[in-house]
Motif scaffolding. Structure first.
Motif, PDB file in Angstrom:
ATOM      1  N   SER A  36       0.826  -1.207   0.000  1.00 25.34           N
ATOM      2  CA  SER A  36       0.000   0.000   0.000  1.00 25.34           C
ATOM      3  C   SER A  36       0.860   1.256   0.000  1.00 25.34           C
ATOM      4  CB  SER A  36      -0.924   0.013   1.221  1.00 25.34           C
ATOM      5  OG  SER A  36      -1.856  -1.034   1.152  1.00 25.34           O
ATOM      6  N   LEU A  37       1.922   1.240   0.791  1.00 20.43           N
ATOM      7  CA  LEU A  37       2.816   2.390   0.836  1.00 20.43           C
ATOM      8  C   LEU A  37       3.467   2.635  -0.526  1.00 20.43           C
ATOM      9  CD1 LEU A  37       4.273   4.682   2.230  1.00 20.43           C
ATOM     10  CD2 LEU A  37       5.893   2.994   3.178  1.00 20.43           C
ATOM     11  N   VAL A  38       3.885   1.581  -1.190  1.00 16.67           N
ATOM     12  CA  VAL A  38       4.493   1.728  -2.518  1.00 16.67           C
ATOM     13  C   VAL A  38       3.498   2.353  -3.495  1.00 16.67           C
ATOM     14  CG1 VAL A  38       5.398   0.450  -4.518  1.00 16.67           C
ATOM     15  CG2 VAL A  38       6.220  -0.093  -2.215  1.00 16.67           C
ATOM     16  N   VAL A  39       2.233   1.927  -3.431  1.00 12.69           N
ATOM     17  CA  VAL A  39       1.209   2.497  -4.312  1.00 12.69           C
ATOM     18  C   VAL A  39       1.068   3.999  -4.049  1.00 12.69           C
ATOM     19  CG1 VAL A  39      -1.263   2.513  -4.874  1.00 12.69           C
ATOM     20  CG2 VAL A  39      -0.058   0.333  -4.600  1.00 12.69           C
TER      21      VAL A  39
ATOM     22  N   GLU B 274      -1.110  -0.687  14.090  1.00 14.36           N
ATOM     23  CA  GLU B 274      -1.199   0.755  14.294  1.00 14.36           C
ATOM     24  C   GLU B 274       0.151   1.422  14.034  1.00 14.36           C
ATOM     25  OE1 GLU B 274      -4.677   0.886  17.727  1.00 14.36           O
ATOM     26  OE2 GLU B 274      -2.571   0.683  18.335  1.00 14.36           O
ATOM     27  N   LYS B 275       1.216   0.790  14.489  1.00 15.07           N
ATOM     28  CA  LYS B 275       2.561   1.339  14.253  1.00 15.07           C
ATOM     29  C   LYS B 275       2.821   1.466  12.757  1.00 15.07           C
ATOM     30  CE  LYS B 275       4.687  -0.533  18.448  1.00 15.07           C
ATOM     31  NZ  LYS B 275       5.710  -1.453  18.981  1.00 15.07           N
ATOM     32  N   ASP B 276       2.492   0.430  12.001  1.00 11.06           N
ATOM     33  CA  ASP B 276       2.684   0.486  10.550  1.00 11.06           C
ATOM     34  C   ASP B 276       1.904   1.641   9.930  1.00 11.06           C
ATOM     35  OD1 ASP B 276       4.382  -1.704  10.517  1.00 11.06           O
ATOM     36  OD2 ASP B 276       2.920  -3.081   9.630  1.00 11.06           O
ATOM     37  N   LEU B 277       0.661   1.808  10.336  1.00 14.96           N
ATOM     38  CA  LEU B 277      -0.173   2.879   9.773  1.00 14.96           C
ATOM     39  C   LEU B 277       0.357   4.262  10.156  1.00 14.96           C
ATOM     40  CD1 LEU B 277      -3.699   1.312  10.342  1.00 14.96           C
ATOM     41  CD2 LEU B 277      -2.496   1.560   8.157  1.00 14.96           C
ATOM     42  N   LEU B 278       0.849   4.410  11.375  1.00 18.54           N
ATOM     43  CA  LEU B 278       1.425   5.685  11.795  1.00 18.54           C
ATOM     44  C   LEU B 278       2.673   6.005  10.984  1.00 18.54           C
ATOM     45  CD1 LEU B 278       0.999   5.382  15.678  1.00 18.54           C
ATOM     46  CD2 LEU B 278      -0.270   6.886  14.132  1.00 18.54           C
TER      47      LEU B 278
ATOM     48  N   LEU C  69      -6.160  -0.156   1.146  1.00 19.51           N
ATOM     49  CA  LEU C  69      -6.442   0.043   2.567  1.00 19.51           C
ATOM     50  C   LEU C  69      -7.926  -0.179   2.827  1.00 19.51           C
ATOM     51  CD1 LEU C  69      -4.465   3.336   3.322  1.00 19.51           C
ATOM     52  CD2 LEU C  69      -3.809   1.008   3.952  1.00 19.51           C
ATOM     53  N   CYS C  70      -8.229  -0.869   3.913  1.00 25.54           N
ATOM     54  CA  CYS C  70      -9.627  -1.004   4.316  1.00 25.54           C
ATOM     55  C   CYS C  70     -10.102   0.348   4.852  1.00 25.54           C
ATOM     56  CB  CYS C  70      -9.781  -2.098   5.367  1.00 25.54           C
ATOM     57  SG  CYS C  70      -9.050  -1.707   6.969  1.00 25.54           S
ATOM     58  N   GLU C  71     -11.390   0.488   5.014  1.00 23.49           N
ATOM     59  CA  GLU C  71     -11.986   1.746   5.480  1.00 23.49           C
ATOM     60  C   GLU C  71     -11.372   2.207   6.798  1.00 23.49           C
ATOM     61  OE1 GLU C  71     -14.571   4.968   5.219  1.00 23.49           O
ATOM     62  OE2 GLU C  71     -14.636   3.325   3.784  1.00 23.49           O
ATOM     63  N   GLU C  72     -11.238   1.306   7.741  1.00 22.20           N
ATOM     64  CA  GLU C  72     -10.722   1.659   9.066  1.00 22.20           C
ATOM     65  C   GLU C  72      -9.277   2.149   8.998  1.00 22.20           C
ATOM     66  OE1 GLU C  72      -9.963  -0.509  13.389  1.00 22.20           O
ATOM     67  OE2 GLU C  72     -11.226  -1.496  11.908  1.00 22.20           O
ATOM     68  N   ASP C  73      -8.450   1.460   8.215  1.00 13.68           N
ATOM     69  CA  ASP C  73      -7.045   1.856   8.092  1.00 13.68           C
ATOM     70  C   ASP C  73      -6.907   3.187   7.363  1.00 13.68           C
ATOM     71  OD1 ASP C  73      -6.444  -0.478   9.400  1.00 13.68           O
ATOM     72  OD2 ASP C  73      -5.557  -1.477   7.656  1.00 13.68           O
ATOM     73  N   ALA C  74      -7.684   3.382   6.304  1.00 15.47           N
ATOM     74  CA  ALA C  74      -7.650   4.643   5.565  1.00 15.47           C
ATOM     75  C   ALA C  74      -8.092   5.793   6.475  1.00 15.47           C
ATOM     76  CB  ALA C  74      -8.539   4.561   4.336  1.00 15.47           C
TER      77      ALA C  74
ATOM     78  N   ASP D 196      -7.007  10.603   9.500  1.00 11.14           N
ATOM     79  CA  ASP D 196      -7.182  11.346  10.753  1.00 11.14           C
ATOM     80  C   ASP D 196      -5.863  11.909  11.277  1.00 11.14           C
ATOM     81  OD1 ASP D 196      -9.919  11.048  10.873  1.00 11.14           O
ATOM     82  OD2 ASP D 196      -9.878   9.402  12.317  1.00 11.14           O
ATOM     83  N   VAL D 197      -4.786  11.131  11.173  1.00 10.28           N
ATOM     84  CA  VAL D 197      -3.504  11.624  11.701  1.00 10.28           C
ATOM     85  C   VAL D 197      -2.830  12.596  10.734  1.00 10.28           C
ATOM     86  CG1 VAL D 197      -3.198   9.605  13.184  1.00 10.28           C
ATOM     87  CG2 VAL D 197      -2.119   9.632  10.922  1.00 10.28           C
ATOM     88  N   ILE D 198      -3.057  12.416   9.448  1.00  7.98           N
ATOM     89  CA  ILE D 198      -2.468  13.326   8.463  1.00  7.98           C
ATOM     90  C   ILE D 198      -3.142  14.694   8.534  1.00  7.98           C
ATOM     91  CG2 ILE D 198      -2.273  13.783   5.986  1.00  7.98           C
ATOM     92  CD1 ILE D 198      -1.748  10.724   5.641  1.00  7.98           C
TER      93      ILE D 198
END
Length: 193
Positions: free
Chosen positions: A22-25, A84-88, A129-134, A139-141
């Protein structure tokens, strides 16, 4: 440009193979200017390593590295699970992905946190990304600017961080913008320490 090579270290910080993809995309979809412009169009708000050609890229890598180091500390890291760490960390790397808008404008867009947050939400399926992860990433961005929420005319545009996730991303971005914290980069824009 070989994204996997340019971000080899950063991709290794992410534990989930799916989130690495996902990050690469996301990285491949960012405007070309993100890889070349300085972190600050005026040079006033960032340390020397974040100025000049590639400064925004180096600032973004620095913010992610600071996050990685903090999350590796058991006292800080225990507050978050691995997902969560990965998403942050992903959010930290791409938080300024649309800093000059899309298409590029001459100066920083004050609402760039909202632009990037919306980009993640609107492209979640393509990104993988699923809805929750997106939603967590968005939210943090959108609150990464912290206290600085009013535009050049004094209009309240951005939200202040409220959650532990939002505060963490703001803290890492803030530290990466401090002139007293110098992060060494090599000639390939990789952190050399």
């Amino acid at each position: 440009m070989n994204i996997e090579e340019l971000f080899k270290d950063e991709l290794n910080y992410i534990k989930s193979e799916d989130l690495k993809k996902s990050l690469v995309v996301i990285l491949k979809s960012l405007p070309d200017y993100w890889y070349s412009v300085p972190a600050s169009s005026t040079g006033k708000y960032h340390p020397e390593y974040a100025l000049g050609e590639g400064g925004l890229l180096r600032h973004s890598k620095a913010a992610m590295r600071i996050g990685y180091e903090l999350l590796s500390d058991p006292v800080i890291g225990e507050k978050y699970n691995e997902h969560e760490k990965d998403l942050l960390l992903i959010s930290l790397l791409v938080h300024d992905g649309l800093k000059s808008g899309n298409p590029k404008e001459k100066y920083t867009r004050f609402d760039h946190p909202i632009l990037m947050a919306n980009y993640i939400l609107e492209n979640k399926d393509r990104i993988g990304l699923c809805e929750e992860d997106a939603k967590l990433c968005a939210d943090v961005i959108k609150t990464h600017m912290g206290y600085w929420t009013t535009d050049y005319n004094g209009v309240e545009v951005l939200e202040k961080p409220k959650t532990k996730y939002q505060n963490f991303v703001h803290m890492c971005d803030y530290l990466a913008s401090r002139k007293c914290i110098l992060i060494p980069f090599d000639s390939n824009n990789n952190i050399s320490a």
